[in-house]
Motif scaffolding. Structure first.
Motif, PDB file in Angstrom:
ATOM      1  N   ILE A  25      49.995  44.162  45.866  1.00 25.89           N
ATOM      2  CA  ILE A  25      48.741  43.763  46.474  1.00 25.89           C
ATOM      3  C   ILE A  25      47.732  44.879  46.242  1.00 25.89           C
ATOM      4  O   ILE A  25      48.031  46.047  46.451  1.00 25.89           O
ATOM      5  CB  ILE A  25      48.892  43.438  47.969  1.00 25.89           C
ATOM      6  N   PHE A  26      46.571  44.500  45.750  1.00 23.92           N
ATOM      7  CA  PHE A  26      45.495  45.451  45.509  1.00 23.92           C
ATOM      8  C   PHE A  26      44.399  45.165  46.521  1.00 23.92           C
ATOM      9  O   PHE A  26      43.821  44.088  46.521  1.00 23.92           O
ATOM     10  CB  PHE A  26      44.972  45.324  44.074  1.00 23.92           C
ATOM     11  N   VAL A  27      44.140  46.105  47.393  1.00 21.75           N
ATOM     12  CA  VAL A  27      43.148  45.944  48.456  1.00 21.75           C
ATOM     13  C   VAL A  27      42.027  46.938  48.209  1.00 21.75           C
ATOM     14  O   VAL A  27      42.271  48.085  47.862  1.00 21.75           O
ATOM     15  CB  VAL A  27      43.782  46.205  49.844  1.00 21.75           C
ATOM     16  N   SER A  28      40.798  46.476  48.382  1.00 19.38           N
ATOM     17  CA  SER A  28      39.654  47.354  48.180  1.00 19.38           C
ATOM     18  C   SER A  28      38.581  47.028  49.208  1.00 19.38           C
ATOM     19  O   SER A  28      38.790  46.200  50.090  1.00 19.38           O
ATOM     20  CB  SER A  28      39.139  47.184  46.754  1.00 19.38           C
ATOM     21  N   GLY A  29      37.428  47.653  49.058  1.00 15.81           N
ATOM     22  CA  GLY A  29      36.368  47.545  50.050  1.00 15.81           C
ATOM     23  C   GLY A  29      35.742  46.176  50.197  1.00 15.81           C
ATOM     24  O   GLY A  29      35.246  45.830  51.263  1.00 15.81           O
ATOM     25  N   SER A  30      35.728  45.374  49.130  1.00 13.53           N
ATOM     26  CA  SER A  30      35.128  44.042  49.204  1.00 13.53           C
ATOM     27  C   SER A  30      35.794  43.140  48.174  1.00 13.53           C
ATOM     28  O   SER A  30      36.413  43.606  47.217  1.00 13.53           O
ATOM     29  CB  SER A  30      33.629  44.104  48.933  1.00 13.53           C
ATOM     30  N   ASP A  31      35.624  41.833  48.379  1.00 14.39           N
ATOM     31  CA  ASP A  31      36.180  40.875  47.417  1.00 14.39           C
ATOM     32  C   ASP A  31      35.587  41.078  46.029  1.00 14.39           C
ATOM     33  O   ASP A  31      36.288  40.984  45.028  1.00 14.39           O
ATOM     34  CB  ASP A  31      35.906  39.442  47.882  1.00 14.39           C
ATOM     35  N   GLN A  32      34.302  41.350  45.979  1.00 13.13           N
ATOM     36  CA  GLN A  32      33.635  41.545  44.690  1.00 13.13           C
ATOM     37  C   GLN A  32      34.178  42.777  43.969  1.00 13.13           C
ATOM     38  O   GLN A  32      34.384  42.756  42.751  1.00 13.13           O
ATOM     39  CB  GLN A  32      32.117  41.672  44.876  1.00 13.13           C
ATOM     40  N   LEU A  33      34.435  43.840  44.698  1.00 12.82           N
ATOM     41  CA  LEU A  33      34.987  45.054  44.105  1.00 12.82           C
ATOM     42  C   LEU A  33      36.387  44.797  43.544  1.00 12.82           C
ATOM     43  O   LEU A  33      36.725  45.277  42.464  1.00 12.82           O
ATOM     44  CB  LEU A  33      35.015  46.183  45.136  1.00 12.82           C
ATOM     45  N   VAL A  34      37.178  44.019  44.249  1.00  8.40           N
ATOM     46  CA  VAL A  34      38.512  43.658  43.750  1.00  8.40           C
ATOM     47  C   VAL A  34      38.377  42.847  42.462  1.00  8.40           C
ATOM     48  O   VAL A  34      39.040  43.139  41.470  1.00  8.40           O
ATOM     49  CB  VAL A  34      39.310  42.867  44.812  1.00  8.40           C
ATOM     50  N   ARG A  35      37.518  41.830  42.474  1.00 15.13           N
ATOM     51  CA  ARG A  35      37.321  41.001  41.281  1.00 15.13           C
ATOM     52  C   ARG A  35      36.863  41.840  40.087  1.00 15.13           C
ATOM     53  O   ARG A  35      37.381  41.695  38.983  1.00 15.13           O
ATOM     54  CB  ARG A  35      36.295  39.900  41.557  1.00 15.13           C
ATOM     55  N   ASP A  36      35.891  42.714  40.324  1.00 13.46           N
ATOM     56  CA  ASP A  36      35.373  43.544  39.236  1.00 13.46           C
ATOM     57  C   ASP A  36      36.438  44.484  38.685  1.00 13.46           C
ATOM     58  O   ASP A  36      36.554  44.672  37.478  1.00 13.46           O
ATOM     59  CB  ASP A  36      34.165  44.355  39.698  1.00 13.46           C
ATOM     60  N   THR A  37      37.219  45.088  39.574  1.00 16.72           N
ATOM     61  CA  THR A  37      38.257  46.027  39.132  1.00 16.72           C
ATOM     62  C   THR A  37      39.327  45.313  38.334  1.00 16.72           C
ATOM     63  O   THR A  37      39.764  45.797  37.289  1.00 16.72           O
ATOM     64  CB  THR A  37      38.878  46.757  40.345  1.00 16.72           C
ATOM     65  N   VAL A  38      39.760  44.163  38.810  1.00 24.18           N
ATOM     66  CA  VAL A  38      40.783  43.414  38.080  1.00 24.18           C
ATOM     67  C   VAL A  38      40.242  42.967  36.732  1.00 24.18           C
ATOM     68  O   VAL A  38      40.889  43.142  35.702  1.00 24.18           O
ATOM     69  CB  VAL A  38      41.279  42.214  38.918  1.00 24.18           C
ATOM     70  N   ARG A  39      39.042  42.401  36.717  1.00 27.52           N
ATOM     71  CA  ARG A  39      38.466  41.875  35.482  1.00 27.52           C
ATOM     72  C   ARG A  39      38.121  42.985  34.482  1.00 27.52           C
ATOM     73  O   ARG A  39      38.409  42.876  33.292  1.00 27.52           O
ATOM     74  CB  ARG A  39      37.215  41.054  35.792  1.00 27.52           C
ATOM     75  N   ASP A  40      37.501  44.056  34.960  1.00 27.86           N
ATOM     76  CA  ASP A  40      36.980  45.085  34.057  1.00 27.86           C
ATOM     77  C   ASP A  40      37.955  46.213  33.749  1.00 27.86           C
ATOM     78  O   ASP A  40      37.796  46.902  32.740  1.00 27.86           O
ATOM     79  CB  ASP A  40      35.698  45.697  34.630  1.00 27.86           C
ATOM     80  N   ARG A  41      38.939  46.429  34.606  1.00 30.39           N
ATOM     81  CA  ARG A  41      39.838  47.574  34.396  1.00 30.39           C
ATOM     82  C   ARG A  41      41.297  47.182  34.203  1.00 30.39           C
ATOM     83  O   ARG A  41      41.955  47.679  33.294  1.00 30.39           O
ATOM     84  CB  ARG A  41      39.719  48.549  35.570  1.00 30.39           C
ATOM     85  N   LEU A  42      41.816  46.330  35.073  1.00 26.30           N
ATOM     86  CA  LEU A  42      43.236  46.006  35.009  1.00 26.30           C
ATOM     87  C   LEU A  42      43.560  45.030  33.874  1.00 26.30           C
ATOM     88  O   LEU A  42      44.448  45.290  33.059  1.00 26.30           O
ATOM     89  CB  LEU A  42      43.714  45.448  36.343  1.00 26.30           C
ATOM     90  N   ASP A  43      42.863  43.908  33.810  1.00 27.49           N
ATOM     91  CA  ASP A  43      43.160  42.914  32.775  1.00 27.49           C
ATOM     92  C   ASP A  43      43.076  43.475  31.356  1.00 27.49           C
ATOM     93  O   ASP A  43      43.967  43.211  30.549  1.00 27.49           O
ATOM     94  CB  ASP A  43      42.247  41.693  32.917  1.00 27.49           C
ATOM     95  N   PRO A  44      42.033  44.256  31.006  1.00 25.43           N
ATOM     96  CA  PRO A  44      42.003  44.800  29.639  1.00 25.43           C
ATOM     97  C   PRO A  44      43.181  45.730  29.333  1.00 25.43           C
ATOM     98  O   PRO A  44      43.707  45.727  28.218  1.00 25.43           O
ATOM     99  CB  PRO A  44      40.679  45.571  29.585  1.00 25.43           C
ATOM    100  N   VAL A  45      43.613  46.513  30.301  1.00 23.21           N
ATOM    101  CA  VAL A  45      44.755  47.406  30.079  1.00 23.21           C
ATOM    102  C   VAL A  45      46.015  46.580  29.852  1.00 23.21           C
ATOM    103  O   VAL A  45      46.810  46.874  28.959  1.00 23.21           O
ATOM    104  CB  VAL A  45      44.930  48.395  31.262  1.00 23.21           C
TER     105      VAL A  45
END
Length: 140
Positions: A103-123
């Protein structure tokens, strides 16, 4: 004595049921050998290296399933590379070496979406066979 025999029997049962290699590398070693960053994710394209953030290595290694550490607390400044150096590589390591729920928890839903889309998925897409183990999140 009884506990040792019990644990040995459990390990034998697990080895006969599960067909995967046991974890042999520390998370930081596995990450440096398997996590590949493109120029879109990092200004240091190529295989991830803890040479740029050696302070992150101990944190990542303490998150290993074989570590005796039960809780990790980190006091850090902003923009210190923590997401790219600890969070994303640890999730990728877990996917590749110790599959389980994360589970990845962050400050806001948008921050989670951005991190997954921009950082995790490409890796995941660029790091060997990881893309075969999990499909990228489809964000709506």
């Amino acid at each position: 004595m009884i506990q040792e025999i019990f644990l040995q029997n459990i390990k034998e049962i697990q080895n006969s049921i599960y067909d995967y290699d046991p974890i042999r590398l520390e998370p930081s070693e596995w990450i440096e050998n398997n996590v590949f960053l493109t120029s879109a994710e990092s200004k240091y394209a190529g295989f991830f290296s803890y040479d740029r953030s050696p302070y992150s290595r101990e944190i990542v290694d303490s998150l290993s399933p074989t570590s005796d550490v039960e809780m990790v607390a980190v006091m850090k400044c902003v923009q210190s590379g923590f997401t790219a150096g600890v969070i994303v590589p640890t999730i990728v390591y877990t996917i590749g070496q110790n599959p389980c729920n994360v589970i990845f928890v962050s400050g806001s839903d948008q921050l989670v979406r951005d991190t997954v889309r921009d950082r995790l998925d490409p890796v995941i897409q660029n790091s060997g066979n990881l893309k075969e183990l999990i499909r990228p999140n489809s964000l709506k």
